[in-house]
Design an enzyme around this catalytic site. Structure first.
Site, PDB file in Angstrom:
ATOM      1  N   TYR A 184      45.282  32.119  45.159  1.00 17.01           N
ATOM      2  CA  TYR A 184      45.381  33.543  44.896  1.00 17.01           C
ATOM      3  C   TYR A 184      46.245  33.868  43.707  1.00 17.01           C
ATOM      4  CZ  TYR A 184      49.362  32.728  47.968  1.00 17.01           C
ATOM      5  OH  TYR A 184      50.478  32.232  48.552  1.00 17.01           O
ATOM      6  N   HIS A 194      47.500  33.922  53.775  1.00 15.40           N
ATOM      7  CA  HIS A 194      46.263  33.133  53.880  1.00 15.40           C
ATOM      8  C   HIS A 194      46.360  32.002  54.893  1.00 15.40           C
ATOM      9  CE1 HIS A 194      42.436  33.414  51.633  1.00 15.40           C
ATOM     10  NE2 HIS A 194      43.010  34.542  51.248  1.00 15.40           N
TER      11      HIS A 194
HETATM   12  C1  GCO Z   1      41.653  39.259  51.405  1.00 16.31           C
HETATM   13  C2  GCO Z   1      41.136  37.861  51.584  1.00 16.31           C
HETATM   14  C3  GCO Z   1      40.530  37.298  50.372  1.00 16.31           C
HETATM   15  C4  GCO Z   1      39.725  36.040  50.751  1.00 16.31           C
HETATM   16  C5  GCO Z   1      38.262  36.178  50.529  1.00 16.31           C
HETATM   17  C6  GCO Z   1      37.503  34.969  50.960  1.00 16.31           C
HETATM   18  O1  GCO Z   1      42.675  39.569  51.989  1.00 16.31           O
HETATM   19  O2  GCO Z   1      40.961  40.011  50.719  1.00 16.31           O
HETATM   20  O3  GCO Z   1      42.141  37.029  52.082  1.00 16.31           O
HETATM   21  O4  GCO Z   1      41.609  37.087  49.495  1.00 16.31           O
HETATM   22  O5  GCO Z   1      40.145  34.953  49.997  1.00 16.31           O
HETATM   23  O6  GCO Z   1      37.816  37.306  51.204  1.00 16.31           O
HETATM   24  O7  GCO Z   1      36.120  35.151  50.893  1.00 16.31           O
HETATM   25 MG    MG Z   2      43.354  38.183  53.325  1.00 13.73          MG
END
Ligand code: GCO
Ligand code: MG
Length: 408
Positions: free
Chosen positions: A160, A217
């Site tokens: 991220y 995450h």
């Molecule tokens: C969020 C999610 C995303 C995911 C994604 C995976 O909070 O929006 O954690 O960052 O990585 O939706 O498909």
């Molecule tokens: Mg998320």
């Protein structure tokens, strides 16, 4: 009234949206979204090979019975693929119901509980300076709430932490990157040492009014998550998201005993059975399910009602992999839900996406204002859709430095 046909389209600008269109003998049609990010062809196949042949001839007004037929009528049930496929059918049937009633969907749920729904965007930086710029850009656009994700010094990669600016697509989803995932390396110690201080600096720079959210995450153990929550307590987060692996409904108990930081979880949940204990035992503050892969409006509305009994508010998943169709379904639920909290919503604002999904929902000053058009209030242009084809992508796979597989 009868369903006469249904079609599935896979593709879109920079995303493989899975769009379902259900046709009826009265000329009214309904739209649904079955986009399961980076596994898009699977709900599409479930729809085409099994669900649609059963759907033809059914009365589209019986959305509850149709939901039960596909869910309870199946021996092997649940899971993201099936629930995304049922979810798309359910959204389309609600769209038809709204069009027949000549009312926007929120009216069928019980009317409006608010004028606009608060949203948050994703600010991301390779380092803290870069992240500060990204947050400032969202604040300048009028956002009142921002999720903040930062590259960690010394950590070679973190999914991220890819630089991201408002109006650009979010790279953490590896669009069209092929079937084989990238490998990213995670180090919990480095994260635990750096991130609480970074969050404190963000609070100091942007002041008390900005709602700051942070997503872990699923990467901490229950004990580490409790330690992290205690460390970030003074920041006054709006929420701490997914601190622990999502399968373990007991994992948040220790965190709850040590911290009052609001907890949000649930973007990977597919049913009420994944979160009923978390809600009933009041281990969370926000439930993050998505209408797309938690079985559509019919099922998510049940989760919202259960959450309301326990003072848990909504914070539906709204990453850019959801098409404007499921986002529209969420806009209607958000307008109605007495226990609405916040909506994740990244306006990508691409003309190509607007051309594919013409919509009357509006975003202004960090709030979404729901469309007054009958049904979902979003359309689908088939001529535009014919420009796109499917291209595979994959989420990254995360490993610790010694090679151990970890949560993405
Ligand atoms: C969020 C999610 C995303 C995911 C994604 C995976 O909070 O929006 O954690 O960052 O990585 O939706 O498909
Ligand atoms: Mg998320």
């Amino acid at each position: 009234m009868k369903i006469t046909d249904a079609k599935v389209f896979v593709g879109g600008p920079a995303k493989n949206y899975v769009t379902l269109k259900i046709m009826t003998d009265q000329g009214v049609y309904g739209l649904g979204d079955a986009t399961l990010n980076n596994r898009e062809t699977l709900p599409a196949a479930y729809l085409q090979d099994y669900l649609i042949p059963n759907l033809i001839g059914m009365d589209p007004r019986n959305s509850e019975d149709i939901w039960q037929f596909f869910y309870r009528g199946a021996y092997f049930r649940r899971g993201p693929i099936a629930m995304a496929a049922f979810g798309a059918i359910d959204m389309a049937l609600w769209d038809i119901k709204g069009k027949l009633a000549n009312m926007p969907l929120y009216q069928l749920f019980g009317g409006k509980s608010r004028d606009g729904a608060l949203v948050y965007a994703h600010a991301t930086g390779a380092d803290l300076d870069d992240l500060m710029d990204s947050i400032a850009a969202y604040v300048a656009l009028g956002y009142k709430a921002v999720r903040v994700q930062c590259g960690i010094p010394g950590m070679p990669t973190a999914s991220y932490a890819v630089p991201d600016k408002p109006g650009t697509n979010n790279n953490y989803i590896s669009d069209f990157s092929g079937i084989r995932p990238k490998v990213e390396i995670w180090n919990t110690d480095l994260y635990m040492r750096f991130m609480p201080g970074a969050l404190a600096e963000i609070r100091a720079r942007f002041g008390p009014d900005l709602k700051i959210l942070h997503d872990v995450h699923h990467r901490l153990t229950p004990r580490e998550a409790a330690e992290f929550a205690k460390a970030v307590e003074p920041v006054g987060l709006y929420w701490l998201e997914d601190p622990t692996p999502a399968e373990d409904q007991n994992a948040l108990r220790m965190l709850r005993q040590h911290s009052t930081v609001p907890i949000a979880i649930g973007e990977v949940f597919n049913s009420i059975w994944d979160c009923n204990k978390l809600i009933e035992q009041e281990l969370i503050d926000f439930i993050r399910v998505a209408v797309t892969y938690a079985g559509g409006i019919t099922h998510v509305k049940r989760i919202v009602d259960l959450a309301g009994l326990h003072n848990v508010r909504t914070g539906f998943h709204g990453a850019p992999s959801h098409s404007p169709i499921s986002m529209a379904a969420q806009h209607h639920l958000n307008a109605w839900a007495p226990n609405f909290g916040i909506q994740e919503y990244l306006v990508l604002g691409t003309p190509a996406c607007d051309a594919l999904f013409p919509s009357g929902h509006k975003m202004e000053n960090g709030m979404v204002f729901v469309s007054e058009a009958p049904g979902l209030g979003v359309d689908f242009d088939e001529a535009e859709a014919s420009k796109y084809t499917y291209s595979p992508g994959s989420h990254p796979v995360v490993r610790l430095e010694d090679g151990t597989i970890w949560d993405y």
